[in-house]
Design a protein around this motif. Structure first.
Motif, PDB file in Angstrom:
ATOM      1  N   GLN A 123       0.825  -1.210   0.000  1.00 49.05           N
ATOM      2  CA  GLN A 123       0.000   0.000   0.000  1.00 49.05           C
ATOM      3  C   GLN A 123       0.858   1.257   0.000  1.00 49.05           C
ATOM      4  O   GLN A 123       0.548   2.240  -0.679  1.00 49.05           O
ATOM      5  CB  GLN A 123      -0.935   0.000   1.214  1.00 49.05           C
ATOM      6  CG  GLN A 123      -1.902  -1.160   1.261  1.00 49.05           C
ATOM      7  CD  GLN A 123      -2.760  -1.246   0.014  1.00 49.05           C
ATOM      8  OE1 GLN A 123      -3.243  -0.243  -0.485  1.00 49.05           O
ATOM      9  NE2 GLN A 123      -2.948  -2.448  -0.501  1.00 49.05           N
ATOM     10  N   LEU A 124       1.949   1.227   0.762  1.00 49.05           N
ATOM     11  CA  LEU A 124       2.868   2.363   0.774  1.00 49.05           C
ATOM     12  C   LEU A 124       3.441   2.608  -0.618  1.00 49.05           C
ATOM     13  O   LEU A 124       3.542   3.752  -1.076  1.00 49.05           O
ATOM     14  CB  LEU A 124       4.003   2.099   1.773  1.00 49.05           C
ATOM     15  CG  LEU A 124       5.114   3.161   1.845  1.00 49.05           C
ATOM     16  CD1 LEU A 124       4.551   4.500   2.299  1.00 49.05           C
ATOM     17  CD2 LEU A 124       6.234   2.689   2.766  1.00 49.05           C
ATOM     18  N   ALA A 125       3.800   1.524  -1.297  1.00 48.68           N
ATOM     19  CA  ALA A 125       4.396   1.640  -2.628  1.00 48.68           C
ATOM     20  C   ALA A 125       3.396   2.201  -3.639  1.00 48.68           C
ATOM     21  O   ALA A 125       3.770   2.987  -4.517  1.00 48.68           O
ATOM     22  CB  ALA A 125       4.905   0.272  -3.089  1.00 48.68           C
ATOM     23  N   ILE A 126       2.127   1.806  -3.531  1.00 49.91           N
ATOM     24  CA  ILE A 126       1.110   2.337  -4.445  1.00 49.91           C
ATOM     25  C   ILE A 126       1.011   3.850  -4.313  1.00 49.91           C
ATOM     26  O   ILE A 126       1.017   4.591  -5.307  1.00 49.91           O
ATOM     27  CB  ILE A 126      -0.261   1.685  -4.172  1.00 49.91           C
ATOM     28  CG1 ILE A 126      -0.233   0.201  -4.546  1.00 49.91           C
ATOM     29  CG2 ILE A 126      -1.371   2.401  -4.955  1.00 49.91           C
ATOM     30  CD1 ILE A 126      -1.473  -0.559  -4.117  1.00 49.91           C
ATOM     31  N   VAL A 127       0.944   4.330  -3.067  1.00 50.64           N
ATOM     32  CA  VAL A 127       0.824   5.772  -2.835  1.00 50.64           C
ATOM     33  C   VAL A 127       2.078   6.503  -3.305  1.00 50.64           C
ATOM     34  O   VAL A 127       2.000   7.582  -3.904  1.00 50.64           O
ATOM     35  CB  VAL A 127       0.557   6.048  -1.342  1.00 50.64           C
ATOM     36  CG1 VAL A 127       0.524   7.543  -1.074  1.00 50.64           C
ATOM     37  CG2 VAL A 127      -0.759   5.414  -0.918  1.00 50.64           C
ATOM     38  N   LEU A 128       3.255   5.901  -3.068  1.00 51.20           N
ATOM     39  CA  LEU A 128       4.493   6.516  -3.538  1.00 51.20           C
ATOM     40  C   LEU A 128       4.535   6.572  -5.063  1.00 51.20           C
ATOM     41  O   LEU A 128       5.060   7.532  -5.639  1.00 51.20           O
ATOM     42  CB  LEU A 128       5.701   5.737  -3.012  1.00 51.20           C
ATOM     43  CG  LEU A 128       6.029   5.920  -1.530  1.00 51.20           C
ATOM     44  CD1 LEU A 128       7.172   4.994  -1.121  1.00 51.20           C
ATOM     45  CD2 LEU A 128       6.394   7.369  -1.243  1.00 51.20           C
ATOM     46  N   GLY A 129       3.987   5.552  -5.715  1.00 53.59           N
ATOM     47  CA  GLY A 129       3.930   5.554  -7.178  1.00 53.59           C
ATOM     48  C   GLY A 129       3.060   6.682  -7.703  1.00 53.59           C
ATOM     49  O   GLY A 129       3.425   7.373  -8.667  1.00 53.59           O
ATOM     50  N   ILE A 130       1.909   6.894  -7.070  1.00 52.35           N
ATOM     51  CA  ILE A 130       1.020   7.981  -7.462  1.00 52.35           C
ATOM     52  C   ILE A 130       1.705   9.331  -7.245  1.00 52.35           C
ATOM     53  O   ILE A 130       1.659  10.220  -8.105  1.00 52.35           O
ATOM     54  CB  ILE A 130      -0.296   7.907  -6.674  1.00 52.35           C
ATOM     55  CG1 ILE A 130      -1.070   6.638  -7.044  1.00 52.35           C
ATOM     56  CG2 ILE A 130      -1.158   9.148  -6.928  1.00 52.35           C
ATOM     57  CD1 ILE A 130      -2.260   6.350  -6.153  1.00 52.35           C
ATOM     58  N   PHE A 131       2.359   9.481  -6.084  1.00 47.26           N
ATOM     59  CA  PHE A 131       3.055  10.728  -5.772  1.00 47.26           C
ATOM     60  C   PHE A 131       4.188  10.986  -6.772  1.00 47.26           C
ATOM     61  O   PHE A 131       4.366  12.098  -7.269  1.00 47.26           O
ATOM     62  CB  PHE A 131       3.621  10.668  -4.352  1.00 47.26           C
ATOM     63  CG  PHE A 131       4.493  11.835  -3.999  1.00 47.26           C
ATOM     64  CD1 PHE A 131       3.941  13.077  -3.721  1.00 47.26           C
ATOM     65  CD2 PHE A 131       5.871  11.696  -3.943  1.00 47.26           C
ATOM     66  CE1 PHE A 131       4.742  14.158  -3.396  1.00 47.26           C
ATOM     67  CE2 PHE A 131       6.686  12.763  -3.629  1.00 47.26           C
ATOM     68  CZ  PHE A 131       6.121  14.001  -3.352  1.00 47.26           C
ATOM     69  N   THR A 132       4.952   9.932  -7.083  1.00 46.73           N
ATOM     70  CA  THR A 132       6.099  10.080  -7.977  1.00 46.73           C
ATOM     71  C   THR A 132       5.673  10.517  -9.366  1.00 46.73           C
ATOM     72  O   THR A 132       6.312  11.384  -9.983  1.00 46.73           O
ATOM     73  CB  THR A 132       6.889   8.763  -8.056  1.00 46.73           C
ATOM     74  OG1 THR A 132       7.339   8.412  -6.751  1.00 46.73           O
ATOM     75  CG2 THR A 132       8.089   8.896  -8.981  1.00 46.73           C
ATOM     76  N   THR A 133       4.591   9.941  -9.874  1.00 48.02           N
ATOM     77  CA  THR A 133       4.173  10.327 -11.223  1.00 48.02           C
ATOM     78  C   THR A 133       3.654  11.763 -11.254  1.00 48.02           C
ATOM     79  O   THR A 133       3.836  12.475 -12.245  1.00 48.02           O
ATOM     80  CB  THR A 133       3.119   9.353 -11.777  1.00 48.02           C
ATOM     81  OG1 THR A 133       2.967   9.581 -13.178  1.00 48.02           O
ATOM     82  CG2 THR A 133       1.764   9.511 -11.114  1.00 48.02           C
ATOM     83  N   ALA A 134       3.053  12.225 -10.140  1.00 50.66           N
ATOM     84  CA  ALA A 134       2.636  13.627 -10.076  1.00 50.66           C
ATOM     85  C   ALA A 134       3.850  14.548 -10.137  1.00 50.66           C
ATOM     86  O   ALA A 134       3.836  15.580 -10.829  1.00 50.66           O
ATOM     87  CB  ALA A 134       1.843  13.880  -8.800  1.00 50.66           C
ATOM     88  N   VAL A 135       4.910  14.157  -9.441  1.00 50.42           N
ATOM     89  CA  VAL A 135       6.142  14.963  -9.431  1.00 50.42           C
ATOM     90  C   VAL A 135       6.824  14.942 -10.796  1.00 50.42           C
ATOM     91  O   VAL A 135       7.223  15.986 -11.324  1.00 50.42           O
ATOM     92  CB  VAL A 135       7.099  14.455  -8.335  1.00 50.42           C
ATOM     93  CG1 VAL A 135       8.458  15.151  -8.432  1.00 50.42           C
ATOM     94  CG2 VAL A 135       6.505  14.682  -6.953  1.00 50.42           C
ATOM     95  N   THR A 136       6.976  13.740 -11.384  1.00 53.01           N
ATOM     96  CA  THR A 136       7.653  13.659 -12.683  1.00 53.01           C
ATOM     97  C   THR A 136       6.852  14.362 -13.773  1.00 53.01           C
ATOM     98  O   THR A 136       7.429  15.046 -14.625  1.00 53.01           O
ATOM     99  CB  THR A 136       7.909  12.193 -13.080  1.00 53.01           C
ATOM    100  OG1 THR A 136       6.672  11.459 -13.082  1.00 53.01           O
ATOM    101  CG2 THR A 136       8.885  11.531 -12.119  1.00 53.01           C
TER     102      THR A 136
END
Length: 211
Positions: free
Chosen positions: A131-144
């Motif tokens: 679950q942590l990784a899913i949220v980090l993936g969403i956050f990362t794509t927003a940043v990139t």
């Protein structure tokens, strides 16, 4: 922790692939004159997710958890390239579906693998990595997406994901292509982790399971 972290990369790609399209919607509408149908173009990934999730367990039981992770990583790699270089709305939707299948597989195989390799006293904590990784993936794509959009729009009269950037590709194409890096990492690391002992016992490989 290392093995659980590799499995959780599937969750990271789950979040990344499902959210990356957010930064490309306006550009895709303009590029392909999609109009209101853009909602279905985006959402078709969910149908792919349903298909991937439906077959993931069967594939994992037949071929092993690690091999199914590798399949998911390959689908993410293929989808990243396909979505970045579509010829039409139809094949864009096809690649969205393929990426969705990767999401569905990752959503099943990552928690399955973590649960089967984790010591009982750590199973809950390691399982939460997904679950942590899913949220980090969403956050990362927003940043990139943010940085790609701004880099491509620097010095341009309009801030748009249709602006060209590196190698003459438009910003929205790079938003999809950036997924190649975590997907390739997932693919390579998945080659280096063992099958969980539960699966090895199921297929009669008791010596490997003990090891």
């Amino acid at each position: 922790l290392r093995m659980a972290g590799v499995a959780a990369l599937g969750g990271f790609l789950f979040g990344f692939d499902s959210a990356v399209v957010n930064g490309t919607v306006d550009a895709l509408k303009e590029k392909f004159n999609i109009g209101d149908a853009i909602g279905f173009v985006v959402a078709i990934a969910l149908l792919g997710s349903a298909v991937g999730a439906w077959f993931a367990g069967t594939l994992a039981n037949k071929y092993g958890r690690r091999k199914v992770m590798i399949i998911a990583a390959a689908l993410f790699l293929i989808a990243a390239v396909g979505q970045a270089f579509p010829f039409s709305v139809a094949d864009l939707m096809f690649w969205r579906f393929i990426g969705g299948a990767g999401i569905g597989i990752a959503s099943v195989i990552a928690p399955m693998y973590i649960a089967e390799i984790a010591p009982a006293q750590l199973r809950g904590r390691l399982g939460s990595l997904q679950q942590l990784a899913i949220v980090l993936g969403i956050f990362t794509t927003a940043v990139t997406n943010y940085f790609i959009l701004n880099a491509a729009s620097a010095g341009k009269p309009e801030t748009s994901a249709n602006n060209t950037w590196l190698l003459g590709l438009e910003a929205w194409q790079w938003m999809f292509l950036i997924e190649l890096f975590p997907a390739l990492l997932y693919f390579l690391l998945a080659l280096r982790i063992p099958e969980p002992p539960r699966y090895l016992v199921e297929v009669g490989k008791l010596d490997e399971a003990r090891a």
